[in-house]
Design an enzyme around this catalytic site. Structure first.
Site, short mmCIF file in Angstrom:
data_model
loop_
_atom_site.label_atom_id
_atom_site.label_comp_id
_atom_site.label_asym_id
_atom_site.label_seq_id
_atom_site.Cartn_x
_atom_site.Cartn_y
_atom_site.Cartn_z
N ASP A 93 0.86 -1.18 0.00
CA ASP A 93 0.00 0.00 0.00
C ASP A 93 0.90 1.23 0.00
O ASP A 93 2.09 1.15 0.33
CB ASP A 93 -0.90 0.00 1.25
CG ASP A 93 -1.78 1.23 1.31
OD1 ASP A 93 -2.36 1.61 0.28
OD2 ASP A 93 -1.87 1.85 2.39
N SER A 94 0.31 2.37 -0.30
CA SER A 94 1.04 3.63 -0.25
C SER A 94 1.51 3.95 1.17
O SER A 94 2.45 4.71 1.35
CB SER A 94 0.13 4.75 -0.75
OG SER A 94 -1.06 4.77 0.01
N CYS A 145 -3.73 -0.97 -2.11
CA CYS A 145 -4.01 0.45 -2.32
C CYS A 145 -4.95 0.61 -3.51
O CYS A 145 -4.65 0.13 -4.62
CB CYS A 145 -2.69 1.16 -2.59
SG CYS A 145 -2.84 2.91 -2.90
N GLU A 162 -6.51 9.45 9.61
CA GLU A 162 -5.18 9.38 10.21
C GLU A 162 -5.11 10.20 11.49
O GLU A 162 -4.34 9.89 12.40
CB GLU A 162 -4.13 9.85 9.20
CG GLU A 162 -4.14 8.94 7.98
CD GLU A 162 -2.79 8.70 7.35
OE1 GLU A 162 -1.85 9.45 7.62
OE2 GLU A 162 -2.70 7.74 6.55
N CYS A 171 -11.28 3.10 -0.86
CA CYS A 171 -10.02 3.62 -0.33
C CYS A 171 -9.69 2.84 0.93
O CYS A 171 -10.59 2.49 1.72
CB CYS A 171 -10.16 5.11 -0.02
SG CYS A 171 -8.69 5.83 0.73
N HIS A 226 -8.56 3.64 3.71
CA HIS A 226 -8.88 4.23 5.02
C HIS A 226 -10.37 4.21 5.36
O HIS A 226 -10.75 4.35 6.51
CB HIS A 226 -8.41 5.68 5.06
CG HIS A 226 -6.93 5.85 5.12
ND1 HIS A 226 -6.07 5.33 4.16
CD2 HIS A 226 -6.13 6.46 6.02
CE1 HIS A 226 -4.83 5.64 4.48
NE2 HIS A 226 -4.84 6.33 5.59
N1 DGL Z 1 -4.01 3.88 0.01
C1 DGL Z 1 -4.67 4.95 -0.69
C2 DGL Z 1 -5.90 4.36 -1.43
O1 DGL Z 1 -6.45 3.34 -1.06
C3 DGL Z 1 -5.09 6.08 0.23
C4 DGL Z 1 -3.92 6.89 0.74
C5 DGL Z 1 -3.14 7.56 -0.38
O2 DGL Z 1 -3.62 8.53 -1.01
O3 DGL Z 1 -2.03 7.09 -0.64
O4 DGL Z 1 -6.32 4.92 -2.40
#
Ligand code: DGL
Length: 276
Positions: free
Chosen positions: A17-18, A80, A159, A191, A193
């Site tokens: 993931d990012s 991600c 977050e 997403c 989150h």
């Molecule tokens: N992990 C990213 C997503 O699911 C969210 C956080 C980011 O913008 O990197 O799109």
């Protein structure tokens, strides 16, 4: 260097993931597939991916893929949404092991769950502008009406831990008003989150709108993928979960516990940047 020999069934599953948001996907995988070992890479040095150019995200995704292959994984989950939406074909071409993104499972689940075919999708700007969910939903349900809405403020609010805050509720009401006015009956949380906002979002959209969590549908798809590729871990050997980040994220422990629901034992900071 990447692996070439067929992976063992006892090899771990790689998840990237990012940042730390993908821990919600990892959590769903660990709950559903407790026999599987996992290697998680969070690109915390370069998060967020959401606002970045597609070309940049593709490079990052390839670097993450190479890192996981070098860790000996038998399959890769792109946890991600933004990286899946922007770079899944490139990751698949690189990997040489089965690859699963979060868009197909989430999009398919929405197409199946929707009563009237009126489906809302919320995600980062990158995910929404890729129109990847729109394409997947239409491939399963051609007559669906798909309404997409970028919600860039949600990631920082989660977050910050404001999952039940008045500010978040007002933000959600504002983002979701156009979708609700168009009569959506299903909303995809596209997403990493957003699963943490599920209780608040459920109150904002009301009982008539089904919420689709890509984390859960991805874990179910992964189970099917491992079975069909004869890669399920039947060895009785399980490797402990390993966690890697590209930068020691501030408040890592707090955020990781919130997203993963358990303590992180093995954590290392690594560099995956091929440009130096
Ligand atoms: N992990 C990213 C997503 O699911 C969210 C956080 C980011 O913008 O990197 O799109």
């Amino acid at each position: 260097m990447t692996q070439s020999a067929a992976p063992q069934t006892s090899a771990p599953i790689g998840v990237f993931d990012s940042g730390l948001g993908g821990l919600t996907v990892l959590r769903a995988i660990r709950e559903r597939l407790p026999a599987e070992g996992t290697v998680y890479l969070g690109d915390t040095a370069r998060v967020p991916y959401g606002p970045k150019a597609a070309e940049t995200i593709r490079r990052y995704a390839i670097e993450a893929t190479d890192f996981l292959l070098d860790s000996g994984v038998k399959a890769i989950v792109v946890a991600c949404n933004t990286a899946t939406a922007r770079a899944l074909p490139e990751v698949e071409a690189r990997a040489g092991v089965p690859v699963l993104g979060v868009v197909e499972p989430g999009g398919r689940a929405a197409a199946t769950a929707s009563r009237e075919g009126r489906i809302g999708v919320i995600g980062t700007r990158g995910t929404i502008s890729s129109r990847a969910y729109n394409a997947v939903i239409h491939s399963h349900r051609p007559d669906a009406v798909v309404l997409e809405q970028a919600c860039p403020l949600f990631v920082p609010l989660v977050e910050e831990g404001w999952t039940e805050d008045e500010v978040t509720r007002l933000t959600a009401e504002r983002y979701l008003a156009p979708l609700l006015e168009q009569g959506i009956d299903t909303l995809v949380l596209a997403c990493t989150h957003y699963p943490l906002l599920k209780p608040l979002l459920a109150r904002v959209v009301g009982d008539d709108v089904a919420l689709i969590d890509s984390a859960e549908s991805t874990a179910a798809s992964l189970e099917r993928l491992l079975l069909s590729e004869s890669l399920s871990n039947t060895s009785g050997l399980s490797t402990p979960a390993r966690y890697y980040v590209t930068d020691e994220a501030a408040r890592f422990d707090l955020l990781a516990r919130r997203l993963l629901g358990e303590e992180v034992d093995h954590l290392e900071v690594v560099s995956v940047d091929s440009t130096g």
